[in-house]
Design a protein around this motif. Sequence first.
Motif, PDB file in Angstrom:
ATOM      1  N   VAL A 156       0.828  -1.206   0.000  1.00 45.25           N
ATOM      2  CA  VAL A 156       0.000   0.000   0.000  1.00 45.25           C
ATOM      3  C   VAL A 156       0.866   1.261   0.000  1.00 45.25           C
ATOM      4  N   LEU A 157       2.024   1.210   0.614  1.00 48.46           N
ATOM      5  CA  LEU A 157       2.931   2.364   0.554  1.00 48.46           C
ATOM      6  C   LEU A 157       3.429   2.601  -0.870  1.00 48.46           C
ATOM      7  N   ARG A 158       3.695   1.530  -1.600  1.00 47.42           N
ATOM      8  CA  ARG A 158       4.098   1.669  -3.009  1.00 47.42           C
ATOM      9  C   ARG A 158       2.956   2.259  -3.832  1.00 47.42           C
ATOM     10  N   TRP A 159       1.740   1.752  -3.588  1.00 42.05           N
ATOM     11  CA  TRP A 159       0.572   2.273  -4.301  1.00 42.05           C
ATOM     12  C   TRP A 159       0.387   3.757  -4.011  1.00 42.05           C
ATOM     13  N   GLU A 160       0.466   4.115  -2.733  1.00 42.52           N
ATOM     14  CA  GLU A 160       0.278   5.513  -2.343  1.00 42.52           C
ATOM     15  C   GLU A 160       1.298   6.401  -3.046  1.00 42.52           C
ATOM     16  N   TYR A 161       2.539   5.970  -3.066  1.00 38.57           N
ATOM     17  CA  TYR A 161       3.582   6.748  -3.729  1.00 38.57           C
ATOM     18  C   TYR A 161       3.252   6.943  -5.209  1.00 38.57           C
ATOM     19  N   ARG A 162       2.860   5.855  -5.879  1.00 40.37           N
ATOM     20  CA  ARG A 162       2.539   5.932  -7.314  1.00 40.37           C
ATOM     21  C   ARG A 162       1.387   6.900  -7.568  1.00 40.37           C
ATOM     22  N   VAL A 163       0.330   6.819  -6.769  1.00 42.96           N
ATOM     23  CA  VAL A 163      -0.830   7.688  -6.968  1.00 42.96           C
ATOM     24  C   VAL A 163      -0.460   9.139  -6.686  1.00 42.96           C
TER      25      VAL A 163
ATOM     26  N   ALA B  70     -12.204   7.944 -11.630  1.00 47.91           N
ATOM     27  CA  ALA B  70     -13.291   7.594 -12.547  1.00 47.91           C
ATOM     28  C   ALA B  70     -13.285   6.104 -12.886  1.00 47.91           C
ATOM     29  N   LEU B  71     -12.108   5.518 -12.980  1.00 44.23           N
ATOM     30  CA  LEU B  71     -12.001   4.100 -13.336  1.00 44.23           C
ATOM     31  C   LEU B  71     -12.290   3.165 -12.165  1.00 44.23           C
ATOM     32  N   GLN B  72     -12.200   3.673 -10.939  1.00 42.66           N
ATOM     33  CA  GLN B  72     -12.387   2.875  -9.726  1.00 42.66           C
ATOM     34  C   GLN B  72     -11.485   1.642  -9.756  1.00 42.66           C
ATOM     35  N   GLU B  73     -12.003   0.451  -9.495  1.00 41.62           N
ATOM     36  CA  GLU B  73     -11.166  -0.755  -9.396  1.00 41.62           C
ATOM     37  C   GLU B  73     -10.394  -1.044 -10.679  1.00 41.62           C
ATOM     38  N   GLN B  74     -10.936  -0.656 -11.831  1.00 37.38           N
ATOM     39  CA  GLN B  74     -10.230  -0.892 -13.086  1.00 37.38           C
ATOM     40  C   GLN B  74      -8.977  -0.022 -13.187  1.00 37.38           C
ATOM     41  N   ALA B  75      -8.861   0.972 -12.319  1.00 37.79           N
ATOM     42  CA  ALA B  75      -7.699   1.863 -12.342  1.00 37.79           C
ATOM     43  C   ALA B  75      -6.428   1.146 -11.919  1.00 37.79           C
ATOM     44  N   LEU B  76      -6.545   0.155 -11.066  1.00 39.00           N
ATOM     45  CA  LEU B  76      -5.354  -0.473 -10.501  1.00 39.00           C
ATOM     46  C   LEU B  76      -4.416  -1.025 -11.568  1.00 39.00           C
ATOM     47  N   PRO B  77      -4.863  -1.935 -12.430  1.00 37.21           N
ATOM     48  CA  PRO B  77      -3.933  -2.428 -13.452  1.00 37.21           C
ATOM     49  C   PRO B  77      -3.565  -1.351 -14.471  1.00 37.21           C
ATOM     50  N   HIS B  78      -4.500  -0.450 -14.758  1.00 37.07           N
ATOM     51  CA  HIS B  78      -4.247   0.621 -15.722  1.00 37.07           C
ATOM     52  C   HIS B  78      -3.076   1.497 -15.273  1.00 37.07           C
ATOM     53  N   PHE B  79      -2.947   1.688 -13.968  1.00 35.36           N
ATOM     54  CA  PHE B  79      -1.880   2.519 -13.422  1.00 35.36           C
ATOM     55  C   PHE B  79      -0.737   1.689 -12.838  1.00 35.36           C
ATOM     56  N   GLY B  80      -0.705   0.407 -13.179  1.00 32.36           N
ATOM     57  CA  GLY B  80       0.405  -0.448 -12.761  1.00 32.36           C
ATOM     58  C   GLY B  80       0.372  -0.866 -11.307  1.00 32.36           C
ATOM     59  N   LEU B  81      -0.800  -0.866 -10.709  1.00 35.38           N
ATOM     60  CA  LEU B  81      -0.948  -1.270  -9.310  1.00 35.38           C
ATOM     61  C   LEU B  81      -1.598  -2.646  -9.286  1.00 35.38           C
ATOM     62  N   GLU B  82      -0.774  -3.663  -9.179  1.00 33.53           N
ATOM     63  CA  GLU B  82      -1.294  -5.022  -9.255  1.00 33.53           C
ATOM     64  C   GLU B  82      -1.920  -5.446  -7.939  1.00 33.53           C
ATOM     65  N   HIS B  83      -2.985  -6.210  -8.063  1.00 35.43           N
ATOM     66  CA  HIS B  83      -3.617  -6.832  -6.904  1.00 35.43           C
ATOM     67  C   HIS B  83      -3.013  -8.213  -6.764  1.00 35.43           C
ATOM     68  N   SER B  84      -2.563  -8.538  -5.584  1.00 34.92           N
ATOM     69  CA  SER B  84      -2.159  -9.920  -5.349  1.00 34.92           C
ATOM     70  C   SER B  84      -3.436 -10.697  -5.087  1.00 34.92           C
ATOM     71  N   ALA B  85      -3.306 -11.955  -4.899  1.00 40.16           N
ATOM     72  CA  ALA B  85      -4.483 -12.757  -4.566  1.00 40.16           C
ATOM     73  C   ALA B  85      -4.858 -12.415  -3.130  1.00 40.16           C
ATOM     74  N   LEU B  86      -5.678 -11.390  -2.979  1.00 42.70           N
ATOM     75  CA  LEU B  86      -6.085 -10.958  -1.643  1.00 42.70           C
ATOM     76  C   LEU B  86      -7.061 -11.961  -1.054  1.00 42.70           C
ATOM     77  N   ALA B  87      -6.959 -12.101   0.214  1.00 45.12           N
ATOM     78  CA  ALA B  87      -7.883 -12.989   0.920  1.00 45.12           C
ATOM     79  C   ALA B  87      -9.284 -12.402   0.863  1.00 45.12           C
ATOM     80  N   ALA B  88     -10.240 -13.172   1.244  1.00 43.28           N
ATOM     81  CA  ALA B  88     -11.626 -12.698   1.290  1.00 43.28           C
ATOM     82  C   ALA B  88     -11.684 -11.436   2.127  1.00 43.28           C
ATOM     83  N   GLY B  89     -12.666 -10.619   1.858  1.00 43.21           N
ATOM     84  CA  GLY B  89     -12.792  -9.378   2.606  1.00 43.21           C
ATOM     85  C   GLY B  89     -12.535  -8.174   1.729  1.00 43.21           C
ATOM     86  N   LYS B  90     -12.432  -8.385   0.433  1.00 42.23           N
ATOM     87  CA  LYS B  90     -12.229  -7.275  -0.485  1.00 42.23           C
ATOM     88  C   LYS B  90     -13.443  -6.364  -0.437  1.00 42.23           C
TER      89      LYS B  90
END
Length: 107
Positions: free
Chosen positions: A62-69, A82-102
């Motif tokens: 999350v610190l890496r993500w914050e820095y990038r944003v 505007a992109l919401q969740e679709q913004a993550l890969p678009h801006f190079g912020l990969e989601h790992s296989a997060l546990a339930a609770g997203k």
Amino acid sequence: MCSSLWHLYLIRTASGMLYTGITTDVQRRLDQHQRGGGAKSLRGKGPLTLVFQSPAGDRSRVLRWEYRVKQLSRAQKEHFVALQEQALPHFGLEHSALAAGKSAPAR
């Protein structure tokens, strides 16, 4: 090692400024900001609106993500929101296989 799920969030101020932050509890942090606690840059800038939130996993990620944003221009941040969740890969912020609770993106 702490196993808390960290989140990236963006808040819009009454003047339209976008603030980027991280936390393990988005609602608690938003409430803090609304009461004038936390970031000095948000004090007296209300009402505040949560416009984006996403679980990132651990604190390191999350610190890496914050820095990038925070490096994005205002126009890019608006596009990110505007992109919401679709913004993550678009801006190079990969989601790992997060546990339930997203959590669902803020609207």
